[in-house]
Enzyme design. Sequence first.
Site, PDB file in Angstrom:
ATOM      1  N   SER B 329      36.767  61.770 -36.901  1.00 51.13           N
ATOM      2  CA  SER B 329      36.636  61.511 -38.333  1.00 51.13           C
ATOM      3  C   SER B 329      35.613  62.381 -39.032  1.00 51.13           C
ATOM      4  O   SER B 329      35.580  62.425 -40.268  1.00 51.13           O
ATOM      5  CB  SER B 329      36.267  60.049 -38.553  1.00 51.13           C
ATOM      6  OG  SER B 329      37.257  59.229 -37.990  1.00 51.13           O
ATOM      7  N   ASP B 353      46.860  51.608 -47.842  1.00 46.18           N
ATOM      8  CA  ASP B 353      46.767  51.659 -46.379  1.00 46.18           C
ATOM      9  C   ASP B 353      47.110  50.301 -45.799  1.00 46.18           C
ATOM     10  O   ASP B 353      46.297  49.381 -45.835  1.00 46.18           O
ATOM     11  CB  ASP B 353      45.338  52.074 -45.985  1.00 46.18           C
ATOM     12  CG  ASP B 353      45.118  51.939 -44.493  1.00 46.18           C
ATOM     13  OD1 ASP B 353      46.108  51.778 -43.734  1.00 46.18           O
ATOM     14  OD2 ASP B 353      43.942  51.994 -44.076  1.00 46.18           O
ATOM     15  N   ASP B 368      45.915  53.045 -38.104  1.00 47.96           N
ATOM     16  CA  ASP B 368      44.573  53.219 -38.652  1.00 47.96           C
ATOM     17  C   ASP B 368      43.614  52.602 -37.654  1.00 47.96           C
ATOM     18  O   ASP B 368      43.984  51.728 -36.890  1.00 47.96           O
ATOM     19  CB  ASP B 368      44.457  52.510 -40.005  1.00 47.96           C
ATOM     20  CG  ASP B 368      43.238  52.959 -40.782  1.00 47.96           C
ATOM     21  OD1 ASP B 368      43.417  53.690 -41.767  1.00 47.96           O
ATOM     22  OD2 ASP B 368      42.082  52.628 -40.364  1.00 47.96           O
ATOM     23  N   HIS B 374      42.865  49.509 -44.903  1.00 50.65           N
ATOM     24  CA  HIS B 374      41.762  49.479 -45.858  1.00 50.65           C
ATOM     25  C   HIS B 374      42.241  49.114 -47.249  1.00 50.65           C
ATOM     26  O   HIS B 374      41.469  49.147 -48.209  1.00 50.65           O
ATOM     27  CB  HIS B 374      41.075  50.843 -45.910  1.00 50.65           C
ATOM     28  CG  HIS B 374      40.469  51.243 -44.601  1.00 50.65           C
ATOM     29  ND1 HIS B 374      39.213  50.834 -44.203  1.00 50.65           N
ATOM     30  CD2 HIS B 374      40.944  51.989 -43.572  1.00 50.65           C
ATOM     31  CE1 HIS B 374      38.944  51.330 -43.012  1.00 50.65           C
ATOM     32  NE2 HIS B 374      39.997  52.030 -42.603  1.00 50.65           N
ATOM     33  N   CYS B 387      38.998  56.057 -43.751  1.00 48.83           N
ATOM     34  CA  CYS B 387      40.368  55.568 -43.751  1.00 48.83           C
ATOM     35  C   CYS B 387      41.311  56.591 -43.145  1.00 48.83           C
ATOM     36  O   CYS B 387      41.450  57.708 -43.653  1.00 48.83           O
ATOM     37  CB  CYS B 387      40.797  55.255 -45.189  1.00 48.83           C
ATOM     38  SG  CYS B 387      42.534  54.841 -45.313  1.00 48.83           S
TER      39      CYS B 387
END
Lengths: 381, 626
Positions: B329, B353, B368, B374, B387
């Site tokens: 990330s 999401d 996710d 999210h 996210c």
Amino acid sequence: MKYGDYVRQMPAGTNELSRRRGVFERLHIDWILLGLLMALTAFGLIVLYSASDHSLPTVFKQGRFFLIAYCSMLVIAQLDLERIKRFAPWAYLGGLTLLLLVPVMGTIAKGAKRWLSIGGFQFQPSEVMKLAVPMAVAWYLAARILPPRLKHIVLALAIIFMPTLLVAAQPDLGTAILIAAAGSFVLLLAGLSWRYIAAAVAALAAAAYPLWEYVLHDYQRKRILTLLNPEEDKLGAGWNIIQSKTAIGSGGFYGKGWLQGTQSHLDFLPEGHTDFIIAVLSEEWGLRGVLFLLTLYLAIIVRGMWIAVHAQHCFGRLLAGSMVLTFFVYVFVNMGMVSGLLPVVGVPLPLISQGGTALVVLFAGFGLLMAIASEKRILSQ
Amino acid sequence: MAERLTLKDPYTEVRIFTARILVAAAIVVLCFCALLYRYADLQINQYEKYRTESERNRVQLQPLPPKRGLIYDRNGLILADNSPSYSLTVIKERVGDLNKALALVRSLVSIDDDDVDKFMERLGDRYPYQSVPLKFRLTEEEIAILSINRYRLPGMEVEAEFVRSYPHGELFAHALGYVGRISEKELKSLNPEQVLNYSGTHYMGKIGVERYYEDQLHGKVGYQNVETNARGRVLRVLERSEPTSGVDIELFLDAKLQQIAQEALGDNRGSVVAIDPKTGGILALVSTPAFDPNLFVTGISGPAYAALRDSPDMPLYNRALQGTYPPGSTMKPFYALAGLSYGVVTPTTRVSDPGFYQLPNDSRQYRDWRRGGHGSVDVRQAIEQSCDVFFYDLAHKLTIDRLHDFAAQFGFGEPTGIDNTSERGGVMPSREWKRKVKKVAWYPGETLSAGIGQGYVLATPLQLAVATATIANRGERFEPRLVKSVNGQVLPVPEARHIELPADIWKVVIEGMEDVVHGERGTAKTMGKTLTYRMAGKTGSAQVVGYAQGIKYDVSQVAKRKRDHAWFIAFAPIDDPKIAIAVLVENGEHGASAASPIAKKIADAYLLGIDAPLVPAGTDGEGVLE
């Protein structure tokens, strides 16, 4: 009328007259020989001081040996030649006995059994034989009709080679060569037929291969191989030869100057104060020094020959001749080996190399020479 | 017959004798002439040759090795020093029987088999009369024993030389590298001029700064003409030209920051790289576990080296420069910049999401990290909460080639060009890359993996630190540098590369990163609460192995070494960035919990002041820096 001739005409052994002879003659001293020897001695000590790296103790020690050597020379010079002659076989037999004892109870030094220790006093019987062998051969041949006949030659050879082989077996090739040379010279001077000489040379040449293969030790073979090609083994056996040749060559004609030799002072030269001292001399004194030395040696040899030729009796003649030629062999072998002409054998440079016993023996020989020289004056016909 | 006389005939005898003596005299004269000829030949004809020979014997040209330049940190603390070391050396030619001599010397001082083996190896390639070291770092007691027994050990000497020493031990091992004995291979790789320059030197930089700046650190060899005796002992110096010492080097590194970073990593395997964004100067470069570089200087023993090499923790592995990990990330801020730059998203674009993402006409679900998703997030929130679905979508819209082209501007996929050795460039994939390297076509699903910094994407901690500094600089990318000045002269900073983006794009992304640390739903908010200044950051975790879809990822079932790697990148203060940091903790699982506290400690120390004194390893308070 010369003084000498006057004496010669007088009845022998007259006390008043003998008292009137010169001091040298009375002391049985050949002053020419003495002068030459002293010049060499002085030169030798000067060279030794440099070769021993400015070591006065070494020079003084050598000086003491010279003192002993000169004294023994003078004492021997006083001896009656007839008595020396009668003593010769006993000296030889005694020496031979001691040589036989060496393998039994000798002490080992430098990988060879050469030394005999009697009553805390150490000496090499082989040194004694350098004199005893020519004396014995001269004694034996002097009583024969010369030129010697075959059976006498064979016996003389036996006298020579028994001790020679014993010494060679120690092993001490250098001394063995000198002993064999000393004895052989007597035989040669006694008139050994040229045919025999030629035959001996031929036999020696024929024996070279088996000698090489079966008699010579590995280290001796190596020395000869090294002589032929010192570059082969630069750091091992070749090192000595390369370094001594470098020392000699770098001296040039004028030399680097006394105490200025780099090869010797920087320890490149091994045995610089003993067997290889001529390299130090050559480096520092140059070809001039070598010429001077050779001249002195030649003068001593010529004087010795003169004495030999003028000796009154066969024994003295043969002995004197042999000793002079042995002295020559010393010089030739040493100077030859250090300059790479001959293989390295342990032969010192007479009167220059440091060393005690050999020096005393050498001077004892000169003592005999002087005894022989004085005999001719005393026993004039 | 004439020769069968029965009586001795003195006249015949004298005649024969005289004749023989004359023959002998002639031979004597001949032999003397031969001797004289021999000596004259040596002394006159070959005089020049032997004079040269004796000069060569006497005078030796000896190289004088230069003193190696020292290495300091930014505050003048010595990191690499030279200290005298006594070695037992052997000149084989003077020893005689080598085996006997070795047996004798080993009965006096302890020399292990390994030393002897190494010695035998060195003995193989040397010049005649060259001294070869047998044992290094003799103790005073050993020196004394050897001195007393010197007469028994011809050809063996105790030699003093300056060798590299690293007073801080393993602390700077991966930043500085080390020097070691010049190997035969290295010697062969030198050009003739270098061979000359290294003629007196036994050591050279092997890796790291020591290697990279070898030319400067080494200096120039000097010479002396000395008179030596046959045993090689120097008797006097005839002529001397001094060596030129190597130049000293000052690093950007802050030793105390380095130590804090190392302590913060603790027993974890991982790496920290901290950069001054204004210059690209490396403030701290740590890779743990490390090793003691002093071991390598005079030659590490076989077992000790095997232990380091075979350790599962890989202490010799420079994670900061060589460790390529999926950045996870931590790539998101860069991709956000890309999306905004190419216009596939705007600061107000929202993505819903549901907890997974599906490509059109594909049933496969891309999860996710948060089950349930999210909700609806904009780009700033997507960064704050990390996210995945937002970035799946973004990557899908951008396509892999645009992702690649944009990320490449931040240095991903190629070495940063740091002044150090053995740096690796990682991977920033593209379709062309896959065709070339993998010889297979690109699959659309792979774009999504790449979109969350997984799949083929690989980056080193250093690359991430540089990229983070580039964000901190709003697009100015410096080549990272360890060395600040050489010989007191500050090296010119390589010209920065500019990434031209509208200011509001930078602002949105940086705000997102700020929210990561300070926002209410920020992934690193726990750490952020303790900060006294504003920091922008991004957490990350990188999968070590892939997991089949639908299987719940259960920590307890995954062996420690299969856990995710934890990342955290950050810079602070936001308005005037002074430090950019990348932290990697192998198998640390969560960037927020494992990596971000480490970044905080470093940023705190750097921005708020460091009060802990630095005590170099192996000293008693000496060299403490206040």
